[in-house]
Design a protein around this motif. Sequence first.
Motif, PDB file in Angstrom:
ATOM      1  N   ASP A  27       0.822  -1.214   0.000  1.00  9.65           N
ATOM      2  CA  ASP A  27       0.000   0.000   0.000  1.00  9.65           C
ATOM      3  C   ASP A  27       0.855   1.263   0.000  1.00  9.65           C
ATOM      4  OD1 ASP A  27       0.871  -0.174   2.626  1.00  9.65           O
ATOM      5  OD2 ASP A  27      -1.125  -0.204   3.512  1.00  9.65           O
ATOM      6  N   LYS A  32      -1.359   9.066  -5.134  1.00 11.61           N
ATOM      7  CA  LYS A  32      -2.657   9.566  -5.592  1.00 11.61           C
ATOM      8  C   LYS A  32      -2.820  11.044  -5.287  1.00 11.61           C
ATOM      9  CE  LYS A  32      -4.754   7.659  -1.391  1.00 11.61           C
ATOM     10  NZ  LYS A  32      -5.817   6.806  -0.854  1.00 11.61           N
ATOM     11  N   LYS A  55     -11.010  -1.334  -9.676  1.00 11.37           N
ATOM     12  CA  LYS A  55     -11.133  -1.305  -8.222  1.00 11.37           C
ATOM     13  C   LYS A  55     -12.141  -2.364  -7.772  1.00 11.37           C
ATOM     14  CE  LYS A  55     -12.081   1.890  -4.394  1.00 11.37           C
ATOM     15  NZ  LYS A  55     -12.481   3.282  -4.068  1.00 11.37           N
ATOM     16  N   CYS A  57     -14.831  -4.214  -5.604  1.00 14.89           N
ATOM     17  CA  CYS A  57     -15.945  -3.634  -4.835  1.00 14.89           C
ATOM     18  C   CYS A  57     -16.605  -4.624  -3.876  1.00 14.89           C
ATOM     19  CB  CYS A  57     -16.997  -3.047  -5.780  1.00 14.89           C
ATOM     20  SG  CYS A  57     -17.769  -4.254  -6.879  1.00 14.89           S
ATOM     21  N   TYR A  72     -15.934  -5.731  -9.615  1.00 14.21           N
ATOM     22  CA  TYR A  72     -15.348  -4.401  -9.811  1.00 14.21           C
ATOM     23  C   TYR A  72     -16.406  -3.502 -10.457  1.00 14.21           C
ATOM     24  CZ  TYR A  72     -14.704  -6.265 -14.541  1.00 14.21           C
ATOM     25  OH  TYR A  72     -14.918  -6.830 -15.772  1.00 14.21           O
ATOM     26  N   GLU A  74     -15.516   0.260 -10.673  1.00 18.01           N
ATOM     27  CA  GLU A  74     -14.864   1.539 -10.972  1.00 18.01           C
ATOM     28  C   GLU A  74     -13.533   1.271 -11.643  1.00 18.01           C
ATOM     29  OE1 GLU A  74     -15.796   4.927  -7.848  1.00 18.01           O
ATOM     30  OE2 GLU A  74     -15.037   3.141  -6.834  1.00 18.01           O
ATOM     31  N   THR A  76      -9.896   3.375 -13.598  1.00 23.07           N
ATOM     32  CA  THR A  76      -9.133   4.603 -13.824  1.00 23.07           C
ATOM     33  C   THR A  76      -7.886   4.259 -14.617  1.00 23.07           C
ATOM     34  OG1 THR A  76      -8.280   6.625 -12.786  1.00 23.07           O
ATOM     35  CG2 THR A  76      -7.720   4.533 -11.708  1.00 23.07           C
ATOM     36  N   ILE A 109      -2.204   6.398  -9.253  1.00 22.07           N
ATOM     37  CA  ILE A 109      -3.574   6.128  -9.709  1.00 22.07           C
ATOM     38  C   ILE A 109      -4.336   7.436  -9.863  1.00 22.07           C
ATOM     39  CG2 ILE A 109      -3.734   3.795  -8.769  1.00 22.07           C
ATOM     40  CD1 ILE A 109      -5.468   5.048  -6.494  1.00 22.07           C
ATOM     41  N   MET A 112     -11.084   7.638  -9.849  1.00 25.61           N
ATOM     42  CA  MET A 112     -11.907   6.507 -10.264  1.00 25.61           C
ATOM     43  C   MET A 112     -13.186   7.003 -10.947  1.00 25.61           C
ATOM     44  SD  MET A 112     -10.758   3.459  -9.571  1.00 25.61           S
ATOM     45  CE  MET A 112      -9.174   2.949  -8.879  1.00 25.61           C
ATOM     46  N   GLY A 163     -11.706  -2.336  -2.286  1.00 23.85           N
ATOM     47  CA  GLY A 163     -10.666  -1.315  -2.360  1.00 23.85           C
ATOM     48  C   GLY A 163      -9.381  -1.792  -2.998  1.00 23.85           C
ATOM     49  N   ASP A 164      -9.203  -3.110  -3.142  1.00 23.36           N
ATOM     50  CA  ASP A 164      -8.019  -3.606  -3.836  1.00 23.36           C
ATOM     51  C   ASP A 164      -8.000  -3.080  -5.266  1.00 23.36           C
ATOM     52  OD1 ASP A 164      -7.109  -5.031  -1.662  1.00 23.36           O
ATOM     53  OD2 ASP A 164      -7.739  -6.993  -2.419  1.00 23.36           O
ATOM     54  N   LEU A 165      -6.806  -2.849  -5.785  1.00 28.54           N
ATOM     55  CA  LEU A 165      -6.642  -2.322  -7.144  1.00 28.54           C
ATOM     56  C   LEU A 165      -5.882  -3.334  -7.983  1.00 28.54           C
ATOM     57  CD1 LEU A 165      -5.516   1.282  -6.129  1.00 28.54           C
ATOM     58  CD2 LEU A 165      -7.807   0.577  -6.854  1.00 28.54           C
TER      59      LEU A 165
END
Length: 198
Positions: A27, A32, A55, A57, A72, A74, A76, A109, A112, A163-165
Motif C-alpha cells: 500500500d 494519488k 477497483k 468492490c 469491480y 470503478e 481509472t 492512480i 476513479m 478497495g483492492d486495485l
Amino acid sequence: MNYTEHNKELLGTLFKRKDPVIFTKADSALLKDGRPFFIPAFTSQCEYETELVVKICRLGRSIARRWAHRYYDEVTVGIDFTARDLQRKLMAEGLPWEISKGFDGSAAIGTMLPLASLGDVQDLHFRLDINGQTVQLGHTADMLFAVDEIVTYVSQFFTLKMGDLIFTGTPKGVGPVRENDHLTGYLEGQKVLEFNVK
C-alpha cells in the motif's frame, strides 16, 4: 505483457503464456491525489507503464469467470513505475523482482470513474501524455487476458477485498521519466490523472 504490440515489443514476437504474470505492490506504493512522483535514488532508468486499473468492490476468493464482472465497478488510469535497470539485474540473477516495481510511490492512480458511465470494460481507450506529447495509447480490446480472466486468476491465490486495485497491463510505448516531466492520463477522453516528476 498483456497487450499484443507491447508483448511483441518486448519479445520480438507474440507470445501468450498459459496464465497471466502477476506481482504485488504494498500500500505504500500508492501515489494519488496529484502528488509528485520522486525518482528513487537506486535507479538510473525509471520507466512508466500506463495501465487500466480496476477497483474491487466486494470480497471474493476463487471467483468463477462468469461472475468476475460483479467484483469491480470503478476504473481509472494508473502508472506502474518500474526501476528497469534493477529489474533486469534481478531477473538475470533469477531473483524475485518485486522491489523494482513495488517501491514507495510506484503505483500512481487517477480519479476513479464508475464503469457504468463508460461502457464495456473491454472497449475502453486510454492514453498517457508527457509534457503535452502522447507517449502511450491503449485500447482494452487488445488485451491478451481480459479483465475478467485476470480477476478470476488472481482470486485463486489472493482473497480480493474491497478497495483492492488491479493494474491490467500496459500497451506499447513504455519509456523513461525524467525530473520535471508532467504526466497526464486520460480514460475515454477524460483527464483522470495528472502529476509531476521530481
